[in-house]
Design a protein around this motif. Structure first.
Motif, PDB file in Angstrom:
ATOM      1  N   ALA A 247       0.827  -1.208   0.000  1.00  0.00           N
ATOM      2  CA  ALA A 247       0.000   0.000   0.000  1.00  0.00           C
ATOM      3  C   ALA A 247       0.861   1.257   0.000  1.00  0.00           C
ATOM      4  N   ASP A 248       1.939   1.242   0.784  1.00  0.00           N
ATOM      5  CA  ASP A 248       2.836   2.396   0.801  1.00  0.00           C
ATOM      6  C   ASP A 248       3.413   2.655  -0.588  1.00  0.00           C
ATOM      7  N   ALA A 249       3.783   1.587  -1.268  1.00  0.00           N
ATOM      8  CA  ALA A 249       4.418   1.734  -2.578  1.00  0.00           C
ATOM      9  C   ALA A 249       3.445   2.268  -3.621  1.00  0.00           C
ATOM     10  N   ILE A 250       2.250   1.661  -3.716  1.00  0.00           N
ATOM     11  CA  ILE A 250       1.317   2.138  -4.748  1.00  0.00           C
ATOM     12  C   ILE A 250       0.702   3.474  -4.362  1.00  0.00           C
ATOM     13  N   GLY A 251       0.681   3.777  -3.056  1.00  0.00           N
ATOM     14  CA  GLY A 251       0.114   5.038  -2.600  1.00  0.00           C
ATOM     15  C   GLY A 251       0.929   6.249  -2.996  1.00  0.00           C
ATOM     16  N   HIS A 252       2.213   6.049  -3.356  1.00  0.00           N
ATOM     17  CA  HIS A 252       3.036   7.162  -3.818  1.00  0.00           C
ATOM     18  C   HIS A 252       2.619   7.644  -5.204  1.00  0.00           C
ATOM     19  N   ASP A 253       1.869   6.840  -5.911  1.00  0.00           N
ATOM     20  CA  ASP A 253       1.329   7.248  -7.213  1.00  0.00           C
ATOM     21  C   ASP A 253       0.163   8.200  -6.951  1.00  0.00           C
ATOM     22  N   ASP A 254       0.302   9.466  -7.359  1.00  0.00           N
ATOM     23  CA  ASP A 254      -0.734  10.443  -7.016  1.00  0.00           C
ATOM     24  C   ASP A 254      -2.057  10.170  -7.726  1.00  0.00           C
ATOM     25  N   ARG A 255      -2.052   9.290  -8.720  1.00  0.00           N
ATOM     26  CA  ARG A 255      -3.327   8.882  -9.325  1.00  0.00           C
ATOM     27  C   ARG A 255      -4.087   7.935  -8.404  1.00  0.00           C
ATOM     28  N   ILE A 256      -3.385   7.292  -7.473  1.00  0.00           N
ATOM     29  CA  ILE A 256      -3.991   6.325  -6.557  1.00  0.00           C
ATOM     30  C   ILE A 256      -4.139   6.922  -5.171  1.00  0.00           C
ATOM     31  N   GLY A 257      -3.031   7.432  -4.613  1.00  0.00           N
ATOM     32  CA  GLY A 257      -3.075   8.041  -3.285  1.00  0.00           C
ATOM     33  C   GLY A 257      -3.077   6.995  -2.181  1.00  0.00           C
ATOM     34  N   ARG A 258      -2.614   7.401  -0.996  1.00  0.00           N
ATOM     35  CA  ARG A 258      -2.476   6.456   0.103  1.00  0.00           C
ATOM     36  C   ARG A 258      -3.731   6.337   0.971  1.00  0.00           C
ATOM     37  N   LYS A 259      -4.607   7.347   0.936  1.00  0.00           N
ATOM     38  CA  LYS A 259      -5.797   7.311   1.790  1.00  0.00           C
ATOM     39  C   LYS A 259      -6.697   6.123   1.427  1.00  0.00           C
ATOM     40  N   PHE A 260      -7.303   5.530   2.450  1.00  0.00           N
ATOM     41  CA  PHE A 260      -8.223   4.403   2.301  1.00  0.00           C
ATOM     42  C   PHE A 260      -7.534   3.156   1.742  1.00  0.00           C
ATOM     43  N   LEU A 261      -6.212   3.068   1.915  1.00  0.00           N
ATOM     44  CA  LEU A 261      -5.491   1.862   1.519  1.00  0.00           C
ATOM     45  C   LEU A 261      -4.924   1.149   2.733  1.00  0.00           C
ATOM     46  N   ASN A 262      -5.588   1.277   3.869  1.00  0.00           N
ATOM     47  CA  ASN A 262      -5.166   0.551   5.063  1.00  0.00           C
ATOM     48  C   ASN A 262      -5.913  -0.782   5.113  1.00  0.00           C
ATOM     49  N   ALA A 263      -5.212  -1.850   4.788  1.00  0.00           N
ATOM     50  CA  ALA A 263      -5.848  -3.168   4.778  1.00  0.00           C
ATOM     51  C   ALA A 263      -6.220  -3.576   6.191  1.00  0.00           C
ATOM     52  N   GLY A 264      -7.277  -4.344   6.314  1.00  0.00           N
ATOM     53  CA  GLY A 264      -7.687  -4.794   7.632  1.00  0.00           C
ATOM     54  C   GLY A 264      -9.066  -5.408   7.620  1.00  0.00           C
ATOM     55  N   LEU A 265      -9.833  -5.065   8.637  1.00  0.00           N
ATOM     56  CA  LEU A 265     -11.114  -5.715   8.867  1.00  0.00           C
ATOM     57  C   LEU A 265     -12.224  -5.215   7.954  1.00  0.00           C
ATOM     58  N   GLY A 266     -11.997  -4.115   7.249  1.00  0.00           N
ATOM     59  CA  GLY A 266     -13.006  -3.634   6.311  1.00  0.00           C
ATOM     60  C   GLY A 266     -13.923  -2.589   6.897  1.00  0.00           C
ATOM     61  N   PHE A 267     -14.909  -2.186   6.119  1.00  0.00           N
ATOM     62  CA  PHE A 267     -15.785  -1.083   6.503  1.00  0.00           C
ATOM     63  C   PHE A 267     -17.096  -1.579   7.088  1.00  0.00           C
ATOM     64  N   GLY A 268     -17.733  -0.700   7.841  1.00  0.00           N
ATOM     65  CA  GLY A 268     -19.048  -0.961   8.415  1.00  0.00           C
ATOM     66  C   GLY A 268     -19.775   0.357   8.556  1.00  0.00           C
ATOM     67  N   GLY A 269     -20.622   0.465   9.580  1.00  0.00           N
ATOM     68  CA  GLY A 269     -21.338   1.712   9.822  1.00  0.00           C
ATOM     69  C   GLY A 269     -22.674   1.778   9.109  1.00  0.00           C
ATOM     70  N   GLY A 270     -23.294   2.945   9.241  1.00  0.00           N
ATOM     71  CA  GLY A 270     -24.638   3.118   8.712  1.00  0.00           C
ATOM     72  C   GLY A 270     -24.697   3.672   7.302  1.00  0.00           C
ATOM     73  N   CYS A 271     -23.549   3.865   6.636  1.00  0.00           N
ATOM     74  CA  CYS A 271     -23.556   4.478   5.307  1.00  0.00           C
ATOM     75  C   CYS A 271     -23.028   3.554   4.223  1.00  0.00           C
ATOM     76  N   LEU A 272     -21.723   3.271   4.247  1.00  0.00           N
ATOM     77  CA  LEU A 272     -21.124   2.557   3.121  1.00  0.00           C
ATOM     78  C   LEU A 272     -21.813   1.234   2.799  1.00  0.00           C
ATOM     79  N   PRO A 273     -22.039   0.334   3.767  1.00  0.00           N
ATOM     80  CA  PRO A 273     -22.643  -0.951   3.391  1.00  0.00           C
ATOM     81  C   PRO A 273     -24.025  -0.796   2.768  1.00  0.00           C
ATOM     82  N   LYS A 274     -24.894  -0.032   3.420  1.00  0.00           N
ATOM     83  CA  LYS A 274     -26.268   0.059   2.891  1.00  0.00           C
ATOM     84  C   LYS A 274     -26.328   0.916   1.631  1.00  0.00           C
ATOM     85  N   ASP A 275     -25.432   1.890   1.505  1.00  0.00           N
ATOM     86  CA  ASP A 275     -25.470   2.740   0.324  1.00  0.00           C
ATOM     87  C   ASP A 275     -25.043   2.006  -0.934  1.00  0.00           C
TER      88      ASP A 275
END
Length: 446
Positions: A247-275
Protein backbone atom coordinates in the motif's frame (compact mmCIF):
# COMPACT_ATOMS: atom_id res chain seq x y z
CA UNK A 1 -29.03 38.55 -5.86
CA UNK A 2 -30.45 38.54 -2.32
CA UNK A 3 -28.55 40.02 0.61
CA UNK A 4 -26.45 37.08 1.74
CA UNK A 5 -25.68 38.73 5.08
CA UNK A 6 -29.21 38.41 6.38
CA UNK A 7 -29.88 35.32 8.52
CA UNK A 8 -32.77 33.05 7.60
CA UNK A 9 -35.26 30.96 9.51
CA UNK A 10 -34.53 27.31 8.81
CA UNK A 11 -36.13 24.03 9.79
CA UNK A 12 -34.36 20.68 9.96
CA UNK A 13 -36.71 17.71 9.67
CA UNK A 14 -35.22 14.70 11.45
CA UNK A 15 -32.66 15.22 14.20
CA UNK A 16 -30.71 12.02 14.25
CA UNK A 17 -26.97 12.11 13.64
CA UNK A 18 -27.13 14.10 10.39
CA UNK A 19 -29.99 16.40 11.34
CA UNK A 20 -28.79 17.31 14.82
CA UNK A 21 -25.32 18.23 13.56
CA UNK A 22 -26.76 20.17 10.64
CA UNK A 23 -29.22 22.09 12.83
CA UNK A 24 -26.58 23.15 15.35
CA UNK A 25 -24.14 24.04 12.57
CA UNK A 26 -26.68 26.24 10.76
CA UNK A 27 -27.33 28.08 14.03
CA UNK A 28 -23.56 28.50 14.36
CA UNK A 29 -23.64 30.17 10.94
CA UNK A 30 -26.09 32.72 12.35
CA UNK A 31 -29.46 31.39 11.24
CA UNK A 32 -32.58 30.87 13.35
CA UNK A 33 -33.09 27.09 13.34
CA UNK A 34 -35.81 24.78 14.59
CA UNK A 35 -35.07 21.08 14.64
CA UNK A 36 -38.10 18.83 14.17
CA UNK A 37 -37.82 15.37 15.71
CA UNK A 38 -40.85 13.06 16.05
CA UNK A 39 -39.17 11.15 18.90
CA UNK A 40 -40.30 13.32 21.81
CA UNK A 41 -37.61 12.08 24.19
CA UNK A 42 -34.86 12.79 21.66
CA UNK A 43 -36.24 16.26 20.94
CA UNK A 44 -36.38 17.06 24.65
CA UNK A 45 -32.87 15.73 25.22
CA UNK A 46 -31.42 17.86 22.42
CA UNK A 47 -33.31 20.92 23.68
CA UNK A 48 -31.70 20.35 27.08
CA UNK A 49 -28.25 20.03 25.53
CA UNK A 50 -27.99 16.27 26.03
CA UNK A 51 -26.34 14.58 23.06
CA UNK A 52 -27.75 11.13 22.18
CA UNK A 53 -24.56 10.04 20.35
CA UNK A 54 -20.83 10.63 20.53
CA UNK A 55 -19.28 13.01 18.03
CA UNK A 56 -16.15 15.04 18.82
CA UNK A 57 -16.95 18.73 19.22
CA UNK A 58 -20.70 18.37 18.83
CA UNK A 59 -21.66 18.68 22.49
CA UNK A 60 -19.92 22.06 22.69
CA UNK A 61 -21.47 23.20 19.39
CA UNK A 62 -24.95 22.17 20.52
CA UNK A 63 -24.64 24.00 23.84
CA UNK A 64 -23.28 27.12 22.14
CA UNK A 65 -26.12 27.13 19.59
CA UNK A 66 -28.78 26.64 22.27
CA UNK A 67 -27.32 29.35 24.49
CA UNK A 68 -27.34 31.77 21.54
CA UNK A 69 -31.13 31.43 21.33
CA UNK A 70 -30.88 30.64 17.63
CA UNK A 71 -31.54 26.90 18.00
CA UNK A 72 -34.67 25.21 19.30
CA UNK A 73 -36.16 21.73 18.98
CA UNK A 74 -39.73 20.52 18.72
CA UNK A 75 -41.64 17.32 18.05
CA UNK A 76 -44.43 19.32 16.37
CA UNK A 77 -44.08 19.85 12.61
CA UNK A 78 -46.04 23.10 12.84
CA UNK A 79 -42.96 24.67 14.45
CA UNK A 80 -41.42 24.55 10.97
CA UNK A 81 -44.07 26.88 9.58
CA UNK A 82 -42.63 29.99 7.96
CA UNK A 83 -39.07 28.74 7.54
CA UNK A 84 -37.31 29.95 4.40
CA UNK A 85 -35.60 26.58 3.93
CA UNK A 86 -36.66 23.16 5.20
CA UNK A 87 -33.88 20.56 5.29
CA UNK A 88 -34.91 16.90 5.04
CA UNK A 89 -32.42 14.92 7.15
CA UNK A 90 -34.22 11.66 7.91
CA UNK A 91 -32.66 8.22 7.61
CA UNK A 92 -32.81 5.86 4.64
CA UNK A 93 -31.94 2.45 6.11
CA UNK A 94 -31.64 -0.74 4.12
CA UNK A 95 -35.05 -2.31 3.52
CA UNK A 96 -35.48 -5.47 5.57
CA UNK A 97 -34.66 -8.56 3.53
CA UNK A 98 -33.59 -6.53 0.47
CA UNK A 99 -30.72 -4.42 -0.81
CA UNK A 100 -32.95 -1.45 -1.62
CA UNK A 101 -33.23 1.68 0.54
CA UNK A 102 -36.27 2.10 2.75
CA UNK A 103 -37.78 5.50 1.91
CA UNK A 104 -40.53 5.32 4.52
CA UNK A 105 -39.04 8.09 6.64
CA UNK A 106 -38.36 10.38 3.67
CA UNK A 107 -41.91 9.97 2.38
CA UNK A 108 -43.57 10.47 5.77
CA UNK A 109 -41.41 13.52 6.54
CA UNK A 110 -42.26 15.03 3.16
CA UNK A 111 -45.97 14.38 3.65
CA UNK A 112 -45.88 16.04 7.07
CA UNK A 113 -43.92 19.02 5.75
CA UNK A 114 -46.37 19.61 2.90
CA UNK A 115 -49.04 20.37 5.48
CA UNK A 116 -47.08 23.42 6.71
CA UNK A 117 -45.07 24.35 3.61
CA UNK A 118 -45.74 27.85 2.32
CA UNK A 119 -45.20 29.62 -1.01
CA UNK A 120 -41.72 31.02 -1.59
CA UNK A 121 -40.12 28.37 0.62
CA UNK A 122 -37.41 25.89 -0.31
CA UNK A 123 -37.29 22.20 0.57
CA UNK A 124 -33.69 20.94 0.55
CA UNK A 125 -33.14 17.21 0.75
CA UNK A 126 -29.95 16.04 2.46
CA UNK A 127 -30.78 12.35 2.95
CA UNK A 128 -29.01 9.74 0.81
CA UNK A 129 -31.70 8.51 -1.58
CA UNK A 130 -31.95 6.40 -4.75
CA UNK A 131 -31.65 8.39 -7.95
CA UNK A 132 -35.07 9.55 -9.10
CA UNK A 133 -36.39 10.28 -5.61
CA UNK A 134 -35.90 14.06 -5.81
CA UNK A 135 -37.81 14.37 -9.09
CA UNK A 136 -40.71 12.43 -7.59
CA UNK A 137 -40.76 14.55 -4.43
CA UNK A 138 -40.54 17.73 -6.51
CA UNK A 139 -43.76 16.76 -8.24
CA UNK A 140 -45.47 16.35 -4.86
CA UNK A 141 -44.25 19.77 -3.76
CA UNK A 142 -45.41 21.38 -7.02
CA UNK A 143 -48.87 19.81 -6.71
CA UNK A 144 -49.45 21.01 -3.15
CA UNK A 145 -47.55 24.31 -3.07
CA UNK A 146 -46.84 25.50 -6.64
CA UNK A 147 -44.71 28.43 -5.48
CA UNK A 148 -42.39 26.28 -3.36
CA UNK A 149 -39.28 24.63 -4.82
CA UNK A 150 -37.33 21.45 -4.02
CA UNK A 151 -33.54 21.15 -4.24
CA UNK A 152 -31.25 18.25 -3.40
CA UNK A 153 -28.24 19.15 -1.28
CA UNK A 154 -26.46 15.91 -0.27
CA UNK A 155 -24.33 15.66 2.87
CA UNK A 156 -20.78 14.30 3.01
CA UNK A 157 -20.22 13.89 6.74
CA UNK A 158 -17.55 11.59 8.12
CA UNK A 159 -18.33 10.28 11.56
CA UNK A 160 -15.70 11.68 13.89
CA UNK A 161 -15.37 14.81 11.73
CA UNK A 162 -19.03 15.79 11.28
CA UNK A 163 -18.80 19.29 12.76
CA UNK A 164 -15.76 20.16 10.64
CA UNK A 165 -17.34 18.64 7.53
CA UNK A 166 -20.54 20.67 8.00
CA UNK A 167 -18.98 24.04 8.78
CA UNK A 168 -16.02 23.65 6.41
CA UNK A 169 -17.04 21.10 3.75
CA UNK A 170 -14.77 20.12 0.90
CA UNK A 171 -17.60 20.86 -1.56
CA UNK A 172 -21.21 21.96 -1.85
CA UNK A 173 -23.57 20.22 -4.26
CA UNK A 174 -26.90 21.74 -5.33
CA UNK A 175 -29.33 19.63 -7.32
CA UNK A 176 -31.91 22.07 -8.71
CA UNK A 177 -34.66 22.23 -11.34
CA UNK A 178 -34.17 23.98 -14.67
CA UNK A 179 -34.93 27.62 -15.26
CA UNK A 180 -35.73 30.51 -12.95
CA UNK A 181 -36.88 28.23 -10.11
CA UNK A 182 -33.49 26.54 -10.06
CA UNK A 183 -31.63 29.84 -10.09
CA UNK A 184 -33.76 31.02 -7.16
CA UNK A 185 -33.10 27.77 -5.24
CA UNK A 186 -29.33 28.08 -5.76
CA UNK A 187 -29.46 31.69 -4.57
CA UNK A 188 -31.39 30.66 -1.46
CA UNK A 189 -28.86 27.93 -0.65
CA UNK A 190 -26.03 30.40 -1.20
CA UNK A 191 -27.64 32.58 1.47
CA UNK A 192 -27.80 29.62 3.86
CA UNK A 193 -24.14 28.79 3.25
CA UNK A 194 -22.89 32.36 2.80
CA UNK A 195 -19.94 31.96 5.19
CA UNK A 196 -18.99 28.65 3.59
CA UNK A 197 -19.29 30.06 0.07
CA UNK A 198 -17.10 33.00 1.14
CA UNK A 199 -14.32 30.50 1.93
CA UNK A 200 -14.19 29.69 -1.81
CA UNK A 201 -15.56 26.22 -1.15
CA UNK A 202 -15.95 24.36 -4.47
CA UNK A 203 -19.57 24.26 -5.57
CA UNK A 204 -21.29 22.01 -8.08
CA UNK A 205 -24.69 23.18 -9.30
CA UNK A 206 -26.38 20.39 -11.22
CA UNK A 207 -29.60 18.48 -11.82
CA UNK A 208 -31.46 16.30 -9.32
CA UNK A 209 -30.19 12.96 -10.59
CA UNK A 210 -26.53 13.96 -10.53
CA UNK A 211 -26.81 15.43 -7.05
CA UNK A 212 -28.42 12.23 -5.78
CA UNK A 213 -25.74 10.08 -7.37
CA UNK A 214 -22.79 12.11 -6.06
CA UNK A 215 -23.13 10.71 -2.52
CA UNK A 216 -23.69 7.08 -3.52
CA UNK A 217 -20.97 7.24 -6.18
CA UNK A 218 -18.49 8.68 -3.66
CA UNK A 219 -19.31 6.02 -1.08
CA UNK A 220 -19.08 3.30 -3.71
CA UNK A 221 -15.66 4.51 -4.81
CA UNK A 222 -14.36 4.59 -1.22
CA UNK A 223 -15.79 1.14 -0.52
CA UNK A 224 -14.16 -0.17 -3.70
CA UNK A 225 -10.79 1.26 -2.70
CA UNK A 226 -11.01 -0.35 0.75
CA UNK A 227 -12.05 -3.71 -0.68
CA UNK A 228 -9.33 -3.51 -3.34
CA UNK A 229 -6.55 -3.31 -0.77
CA UNK A 230 -8.22 -6.04 1.27
CA UNK A 231 -8.29 -8.24 -1.83
CA UNK A 232 -4.57 -7.53 -2.15
CA UNK A 233 -4.21 -8.57 1.50
CA UNK A 234 -5.71 -11.95 0.61
CA UNK A 235 -3.12 -12.37 -2.11
CA UNK A 236 -0.35 -11.21 0.19
CA UNK A 237 -1.28 -13.91 2.70
CA UNK A 238 -1.16 -16.49 -0.09
CA UNK A 239 2.22 -15.32 -1.42
CA UNK A 240 4.07 -14.12 1.67
CA UNK A 241 4.02 -10.49 0.53
CA UNK A 242 3.35 -7.60 2.92
CA UNK A 243 0.20 -5.56 2.22
CA UNK A 244 1.31 -2.53 4.25
CA UNK A 245 4.46 -2.12 2.21
CA UNK A 246 2.46 -2.77 -0.94
CA UNK A 247 0.00 0.00 0.00
CA UNK A 248 2.84 2.40 0.80
CA UNK A 249 4.42 1.73 -2.58
CA UNK A 250 1.32 2.14 -4.75
CA UNK A 251 0.11 5.04 -2.60
CA UNK A 252 3.04 7.16 -3.82
CA UNK A 253 1.33 7.25 -7.21
CA UNK A 254 -0.73 10.44 -7.02
CA UNK A 255 -3.33 8.88 -9.32
CA UNK A 256 -3.99 6.33 -6.56
CA UNK A 257 -3.07 8.04 -3.29
CA UNK A 258 -2.48 6.46 0.10
CA UNK A 259 -5.80 7.31 1.79
CA UNK A 260 -8.22 4.40 2.30
CA UNK A 261 -5.49 1.86 1.52
CA UNK A 262 -5.17 0.55 5.06
CA UNK A 263 -5.85 -3.17 4.78
CA UNK A 264 -7.69 -4.79 7.63
CA UNK A 265 -11.11 -5.72 8.87
CA UNK A 266 -13.01 -3.63 6.31
CA UNK A 267 -15.79 -1.08 6.50
CA UNK A 268 -19.05 -0.96 8.42
CA UNK A 269 -21.34 1.71 9.82
CA UNK A 270 -24.64 3.12 8.71
CA UNK A 271 -23.56 4.48 5.31
CA UNK A 272 -21.12 2.56 3.12
CA UNK A 273 -22.64 -0.95 3.39
CA UNK A 274 -26.27 0.06 2.89
CA UNK A 275 -25.47 2.74 0.32
CA UNK A 276 -23.59 0.45 -2.06
CA UNK A 277 -26.36 -2.15 -1.75
CA UNK A 278 -29.05 0.45 -2.43
CA UNK A 279 -27.01 1.70 -5.41
CA UNK A 280 -26.97 -1.84 -6.85
CA UNK A 281 -30.69 -2.25 -6.22
CA UNK A 282 -31.55 1.02 -7.95
CA UNK A 283 -29.33 0.19 -10.93
CA UNK A 284 -31.27 -3.06 -11.28
CA UNK A 285 -34.59 -1.20 -11.22
CA UNK A 286 -33.30 1.06 -13.99
CA UNK A 287 -32.13 -1.88 -16.10
CA UNK A 288 -28.48 -0.93 -15.63
CA UNK A 289 -27.54 -3.56 -13.07
CA UNK A 290 -24.51 -4.76 -15.07
CA UNK A 291 -22.86 -1.37 -14.51
CA UNK A 292 -22.58 -2.06 -10.78
CA UNK A 293 -22.03 -5.81 -10.58
CA UNK A 294 -18.50 -5.12 -9.30
CA UNK A 295 -20.02 -3.68 -6.12
CA UNK A 296 -21.33 -7.13 -5.21
CA UNK A 297 -17.74 -8.37 -5.04
CA UNK A 298 -16.73 -5.24 -3.13
CA UNK A 299 -19.37 -6.19 -0.56
CA UNK A 300 -18.27 -9.85 -0.55
CA UNK A 301 -14.60 -8.98 -0.02
CA UNK A 302 -15.58 -6.74 2.86
CA UNK A 303 -17.56 -9.48 4.60
CA UNK A 304 -14.80 -12.05 4.04
CA UNK A 305 -12.44 -9.95 6.13
CA UNK A 306 -14.53 -10.70 9.20
CA UNK A 307 -14.46 -14.42 8.54
CA UNK A 308 -10.71 -14.29 7.99
CA UNK A 309 -10.15 -12.51 11.31
CA UNK A 310 -11.99 -15.27 13.16
CA UNK A 311 -9.91 -17.88 11.32
CA UNK A 312 -6.71 -16.03 12.22
CA UNK A 313 -7.74 -15.90 15.88
CA UNK A 314 -8.31 -19.64 15.84
CA UNK A 315 -4.91 -20.23 14.25
CA UNK A 316 -2.97 -18.25 16.86
CA UNK A 317 -4.95 -19.96 19.65
CA UNK A 318 -3.51 -23.37 18.73
CA UNK A 319 -6.30 -24.10 16.21
CA UNK A 320 -9.10 -24.07 18.76
CA UNK A 321 -11.18 -21.27 20.26
CA UNK A 322 -12.96 -23.54 22.72
CA UNK A 323 -12.38 -22.21 26.22
CA UNK A 324 -9.94 -19.52 25.07
CA UNK A 325 -10.15 -16.03 26.57
CA UNK A 326 -10.18 -13.33 23.91
CA UNK A 327 -9.91 -9.57 24.46
CA UNK A 328 -11.54 -7.43 21.76
CA UNK A 329 -10.36 -3.81 21.69
CA UNK A 330 -13.01 -1.76 19.94
CA UNK A 331 -16.73 -2.06 19.31
CA UNK A 332 -17.60 1.02 17.24
CA UNK A 333 -17.30 0.58 13.49
CA UNK A 334 -14.62 3.30 13.46
CA UNK A 335 -12.73 5.40 16.02
CA UNK A 336 -14.12 8.72 17.33
CA UNK A 337 -17.67 7.37 17.13
CA UNK A 338 -20.06 5.34 19.25
CA UNK A 339 -21.84 3.99 16.15
CA UNK A 340 -22.02 0.18 16.19
CA UNK A 341 -24.23 -0.29 13.13
CA UNK A 342 -22.83 -3.13 11.02
CA UNK A 343 -19.70 -3.06 13.18
CA UNK A 344 -17.03 -5.50 11.94
CA UNK A 345 -15.57 -5.61 15.46
CA UNK A 346 -18.81 -6.78 17.06
CA UNK A 347 -19.49 -9.23 14.27
CA UNK A 348 -16.09 -10.85 14.88
CA UNK A 349 -16.60 -10.81 18.68
CA UNK A 350 -19.94 -12.58 18.35
CA UNK A 351 -18.49 -15.22 16.02
CA UNK A 352 -15.62 -15.89 18.41
CA UNK A 353 -18.11 -16.38 21.22
CA UNK A 354 -20.27 -18.71 19.13
CA UNK A 355 -17.20 -20.85 18.49
CA UNK A 356 -16.56 -21.35 22.18
CA UNK A 357 -14.32 -18.48 23.20
CA UNK A 358 -14.85 -16.35 26.30
CA UNK A 359 -14.88 -12.83 24.84
CA UNK A 360 -14.52 -9.52 26.59
CA UNK A 361 -15.17 -6.37 24.56
CA UNK A 362 -14.15 -2.82 25.40
CA UNK A 363 -14.57 0.55 23.69
CA UNK A 364 -14.07 4.14 24.93
CA UNK A 365 -17.47 5.39 23.74
CA UNK A 366 -19.73 2.59 22.50
CA UNK A 367 -20.40 0.86 25.83
CA UNK A 368 -24.03 1.96 26.20
CA UNK A 369 -24.86 0.87 22.66
CA UNK A 370 -23.16 -2.51 23.11
CA UNK A 371 -25.00 -3.19 26.35
CA UNK A 372 -28.30 -2.24 24.71
CA UNK A 373 -27.96 -4.06 21.38
CA UNK A 374 -25.35 -6.79 22.04
CA UNK A 375 -26.21 -7.84 25.56
CA UNK A 376 -24.90 -11.36 24.88
CA UNK A 377 -21.35 -9.96 24.85
CA UNK A 378 -19.39 -9.24 28.02
CA UNK A 379 -18.50 -5.55 27.91
CA UNK A 380 -15.86 -4.03 30.21
CA UNK A 381 -14.64 -0.46 30.55
CA UNK A 382 -10.88 -0.67 30.01
CA UNK A 383 -8.47 -2.56 27.76
CA UNK A 384 -6.74 -3.87 30.86
CA UNK A 385 -9.97 -5.44 32.14
CA UNK A 386 -10.62 -6.99 28.74
CA UNK A 387 -7.08 -8.41 28.56
CA UNK A 388 -7.00 -9.99 32.02
CA UNK A 389 -5.69 -13.58 31.55
CA UNK A 390 -6.42 -13.38 27.81
CA UNK A 391 -5.03 -15.95 25.41
CA UNK A 392 -5.13 -13.38 22.59
CA UNK A 393 -5.85 -9.68 22.12
CA UNK A 394 -7.62 -8.45 18.98
CA UNK A 395 -7.41 -4.78 17.99
CA UNK A 396 -10.55 -4.29 15.89
CA UNK A 397 -11.20 -0.53 16.11
CA UNK A 398 -8.15 1.71 15.85
CA UNK A 399 -8.80 4.11 18.71
CA UNK A 400 -5.82 6.31 19.59
CA UNK A 401 -6.05 4.94 23.15
CA UNK A 402 -5.23 1.45 21.88
CA UNK A 403 -2.50 2.56 19.49
CA UNK A 404 -0.77 4.26 22.41
CA UNK A 405 -0.81 1.24 24.75
CA UNK A 406 2.53 0.32 26.29
CA UNK A 407 2.93 -3.28 25.08
CA UNK A 408 5.28 -4.18 27.92
CA UNK A 409 2.96 -2.94 30.66
CA UNK A 410 -0.13 -4.22 28.86
CA UNK A 411 1.47 -7.62 28.51
CA UNK A 412 1.40 -8.10 32.28
CA UNK A 413 -2.38 -8.50 32.13
CA UNK A 414 -2.59 -11.31 29.58
CA UNK A 415 -1.98 -15.03 29.88
CA UNK A 416 -0.25 -15.26 26.50
CA UNK A 417 1.22 -12.34 24.57
CA UNK A 418 -0.56 -12.74 21.25
CA UNK A 419 -1.95 -9.68 19.44
CA UNK A 420 -3.96 -9.66 16.23
CA UNK A 421 -3.93 -6.24 14.64
CA UNK A 422 -7.18 -6.09 12.68
CA UNK A 423 -6.49 -2.55 11.49
CA UNK A 424 -2.74 -2.58 10.84
CA UNK A 425 -2.59 0.25 13.37
CA UNK A 426 0.04 -0.94 15.85
CA UNK A 427 3.81 -0.58 15.64
CA UNK A 428 4.77 -4.16 14.94
CA UNK A 429 8.41 -3.83 15.99
CA UNK A 430 7.52 -2.30 19.37
CA UNK A 431 5.04 -5.04 20.21
CA UNK A 432 7.35 -7.84 19.09
CA UNK A 433 10.21 -6.30 21.08
CA UNK A 434 7.94 -6.54 24.16
CA UNK A 435 7.55 -10.28 23.62
CA UNK A 436 4.26 -10.34 21.74
CA UNK A 437 3.46 -12.61 18.81
CA UNK A 438 2.10 -10.17 16.21
CA UNK A 439 -0.30 -11.11 13.40
CA UNK A 440 -2.27 -8.90 11.03
CA UNK A 441 -4.35 -9.39 7.93
CA UNK A 442 -2.15 -9.33 4.86
CA UNK A 443 1.12 -9.00 6.78
CA UNK A 444 4.07 -11.34 6.55
CA UNK A 445 4.16 -13.82 9.45
CA UNK A 446 7.57 -13.45 11.10
Amino acid sequence: MSDSNQPLKLSVIGCGYLGAVHAASMAELGHEVVGIEVDVEKAEALAAGRVPFFEPGFSELLRRSLDSGRLTFSSDITAARGAAVHFLCVGTPQRRGEYAADLTYVESATAALLDVLGPGELVAGKSTVPVGTAARLAELVAERVPDAVLAWNPEFLREGFAVQDTLHPDRLVYGIPDGAAGEWAADRLDRVYARIVAEDTPKVVTDYATAEMVKTAANSFLATKISFINAMAELCEATGADVKQLADAIGHDDRIGRKFLNAGLGFGGGCLPKDIRAFMARAGELGADQALTFLREVDNINMRRRIRMVELARQVCDDSLLGKRIAVLGAAFKPDSDDIRDSPALNVAAQLQLQGATVRVTDPQAGDNVRKHWSQLDFVETPEEAAENADAVLLLTEWKLYKQLDPAAFGRHVRTRRVLDGRNALDRETWEAAGWTYRALGRRNV
